[in-house]
Write a protein that holds these residues in place. Sequence first.
Motif, PDB file in Angstrom:
ATOM      1  N   LEU A   1      40.669  38.690  -7.114  1.00 20.49           N
ATOM      2  CA  LEU A   1      41.318  38.340  -5.786  1.00 20.49           C
ATOM      3  C   LEU A   1      41.269  37.088  -5.230  1.00 20.49           C
ATOM      4  CD1 LEU A   1      42.973  40.111  -3.934  1.00 20.49           C
ATOM      5  CD2 LEU A   1      41.039  40.620  -2.401  1.00 20.49           C
ATOM      6  N   LEU A   2      40.233  36.186  -5.476  1.00 19.68           N
ATOM      7  CA  LEU A   2      40.160  34.904  -5.115  1.00 19.68           C
ATOM      8  C   LEU A   2      41.199  34.174  -6.010  1.00 19.68           C
ATOM      9  CD1 LEU A   2      36.345  34.361  -5.028  1.00 19.68           C
ATOM     10  CD2 LEU A   2      38.075  34.178  -2.971  1.00 19.68           C
ATOM     11  N   LEU A   3      41.396  34.273  -7.275  1.00 15.25           N
ATOM     12  CA  LEU A   3      42.285  33.900  -8.031  1.00 15.25           C
ATOM     13  C   LEU A   3      43.761  34.025  -7.750  1.00 15.25           C
ATOM     14  CD1 LEU A   3      40.530  34.438 -11.592  1.00 15.25           C
ATOM     15  CD2 LEU A   3      41.016  31.935 -10.522  1.00 15.25           C
ATOM     16  N   LEU A   4      44.074  35.537  -7.494  1.00 20.18           N
ATOM     17  CA  LEU A   4      45.343  35.894  -7.050  1.00 20.18           C
ATOM     18  C   LEU A   4      45.728  35.035  -5.726  1.00 20.18           C
ATOM     19  CD1 LEU A   4      45.340  39.247  -8.025  1.00 20.18           C
ATOM     20  CD2 LEU A   4      46.391  37.814  -9.272  1.00 20.18           C
ATOM     21  N   THR A   5      44.881  35.049  -4.720  1.00 20.40           N
ATOM     22  CA  THR A   5      45.217  34.547  -3.106  1.00 20.40           C
ATOM     23  C   THR A   5      44.995  32.997  -3.076  1.00 20.40           C
ATOM     24  OG1 THR A   5      43.087  35.181  -2.620  1.00 20.40           O
ATOM     25  CG2 THR A   5      44.932  37.079  -2.447  1.00 20.40           C
ATOM     26  N   GLU A   6      44.499  31.979  -4.308  1.00 19.46           N
ATOM     27  CA  GLU A   6      44.326  31.082  -3.800  1.00 19.46           C
ATOM     28  C   GLU A   6      45.379  30.101  -3.288  1.00 19.46           C
ATOM     29  OE1 GLU A   6      42.007  27.382  -4.057  1.00 19.46           O
ATOM     30  OE2 GLU A   6      41.416  29.301  -4.194  1.00 19.46           O
ATOM     31  N   LYS A   7      46.524  30.405  -3.386  1.00 20.70           N
ATOM     32  CA  LYS A   7      47.705  29.746  -2.912  1.00 20.70           C
ATOM     33  C   LYS A   7      47.928  29.961  -1.559  1.00 20.70           C
ATOM     34  CE  LYS A   7      50.286  29.476  -7.312  1.00 20.70           C
ATOM     35  NZ  LYS A   7      51.656  29.565  -7.961  1.00 20.70           N
ATOM     36  N   GLU A   8      47.497  31.173  -1.032  1.00 27.64           N
ATOM     37  CA  GLU A   8      47.854  31.534   0.395  1.00 27.64           C
ATOM     38  C   GLU A   8      46.766  31.225   1.322  1.00 27.64           C
ATOM     39  OE1 GLU A   8      49.755  35.107   1.709  1.00 27.64           O
ATOM     40  OE2 GLU A   8      49.837  35.695  -0.348  1.00 27.64           O
ATOM     41  N   ILE A   9      45.323  31.362   0.818  1.00 28.85           N
ATOM     42  CA  ILE A   9      44.228  30.837   1.502  1.00 28.85           C
ATOM     43  C   ILE A   9      43.214  30.468   0.408  1.00 28.85           C
ATOM     44  CG2 ILE A   9      43.462  33.352   1.127  1.00 28.85           C
ATOM     45  CD1 ILE A   9      41.996  33.126   3.832  1.00 28.85           C
ATOM     46  N   SER A  10      42.355  29.483   0.794  1.00 29.62           N
ATOM     47  CA  SER A  10      41.577  28.545  -0.030  1.00 29.62           C
ATOM     48  C   SER A  10      40.426  29.430  -0.137  1.00 29.62           C
ATOM     49  CB  SER A  10      41.374  27.149   0.362  1.00 29.62           C
ATOM     50  OG  SER A  10      40.788  27.369   1.595  1.00 29.62           O
ATOM     51  N   THR A  11      39.718  29.332  -1.330  1.00 29.24           N
ATOM     52  CA  THR A  11      38.476  29.742  -1.649  1.00 29.24           C
ATOM     53  C   THR A  11      37.280  29.292  -0.701  1.00 29.24           C
ATOM     54  OG1 THR A  11      38.835  30.046  -3.883  1.00 29.24           O
ATOM     55  CG2 THR A  11      36.504  30.302  -3.651  1.00 29.24           C
ATOM     56  N   GLU A  12      37.407  27.812  -0.440  1.00 24.95           N
ATOM     57  CA  GLU A  12      36.379  27.377   0.462  1.00 24.95           C
ATOM     58  C   GLU A  12      36.405  28.320   2.064  1.00 24.95           C
ATOM     59  OE1 GLU A  12      38.626  25.755  -1.310  1.00 24.95           O
ATOM     60  OE2 GLU A  12      37.410  24.168  -2.217  1.00 24.95           O
TER      61      GLU A  12
END
Length: 432
Positions: A259-270
């Motif tokens: 899910l972190l990989l899929l949503t990286e463009k919308e919300i940063s992992t940091e």
Amino acid sequence: MSATIAIAIFIISYIFIISERVNQALVALSGGVLLLLTGVYKWNDAFTNYIDWNTVALLFAMMVLVSITKKTGLFEYIAITFAQKVKGKPVPLLIGTAILTAIGSALLDNVTTVLLFVPIILTLTKLLQLPSFPYLLTIIFSSNIGGTATLIGDPPNIMIGQAVEHLTFLSFITNLGPIVLIIFIVMLTIVVWLFRGKLTNNQQFSDQLMKMEGSIYLKKTPMLYQSVTVLSLTITGFLLHPIVHIELTTVAVCGAILLLLLTEKEISTEKIFQEVEWVTLFFFIGLFMLVGGLQEVGAIDELAKGIMWLTQGDLPYTALLILWTSGIFSQIINNIPFVAAMIPVINEFQSYGMANLDPLWWSLALGACLGGNGTLIGASANVVVAGLAEAEDERISFSLFLIYGIPLVLISLLISSIYVYLRYLLPFQQML
């Protein structure tokens, strides 16, 4: 000398945790560091033997999944829809919360269930201007009671199921399901009766709720569909655990990373990592270190052996003593390490000529899981709920929780004693 030091550090740390004058995570970690400084154990032992990284990693992964999903507005949508079904009435809302939490804890595990459900309830209580404590208390009680019913519902059951091959998923349901249902009904009746005065309906807020459109809270971006899909896949992985034999932690971590990989463009992992309940995670680490000190010096093992010495191999006496001892001590030292210490001891009874150990396993499961309701640190789910609530400025008092938790545990153990005796011990005595 080491035993005295370890026990003293544990007791002092526990007193500070109860007093709530210092952050609980800081107290637990300080106690763990003192155990290292005094040479009770080395860091390598704490890191590899005593800190349950599976639990920590599972919590972290679920916190990531919930944190991302929460940003889609899904929890607000579910909360409003659920509240509208019960027309915003506080008591039906409490009953519905209890039922959903218990079922979720039985089918998933109680930690995952509270991680998913607490944000929804906190949203609802704020919306309806209701006190959150009765609902959070109900979630904790329901999660531990519901989790008792299945092999995957509570960590102690998972440990027992892994140690005893013939105890299957179905075995747990058929043996523990009936008593869990009885205790759940008793618990819910008591909670509703105790808080009936505070659970008053405010017609103004209820009317506002019924007019709301839950769908407007949904942010229909790719992240919503990605979150729902990955969360559903993760839950499915939990349910398929008995078939595919992939560890729950592995499933959760894979889901979080995906899910972190899929949503990286919308919300940063940091940003997501900043919202993880690190205080709760470090409290678990510190708690495992504190209990690890007791394990290192043999305090828990001696306690377990003392129980067996007292019973002299008598099955009915042993089963009831295990039930009550595990129920009482699981309130103090967390049920996971206690069960870990008891499993090899119960297995030893085969060498004493005790052929049927099943009543002992069911007694251990009931005592450890139900005993977790006694204090805020008695079970993993309790700590997680307290952490999530505190993050939303809805702090649960340790001492206030004791007032409700300990009586419930005593009632649960009494009912369980009757059940264990009638179902397992009475037939055994009639065979003699």
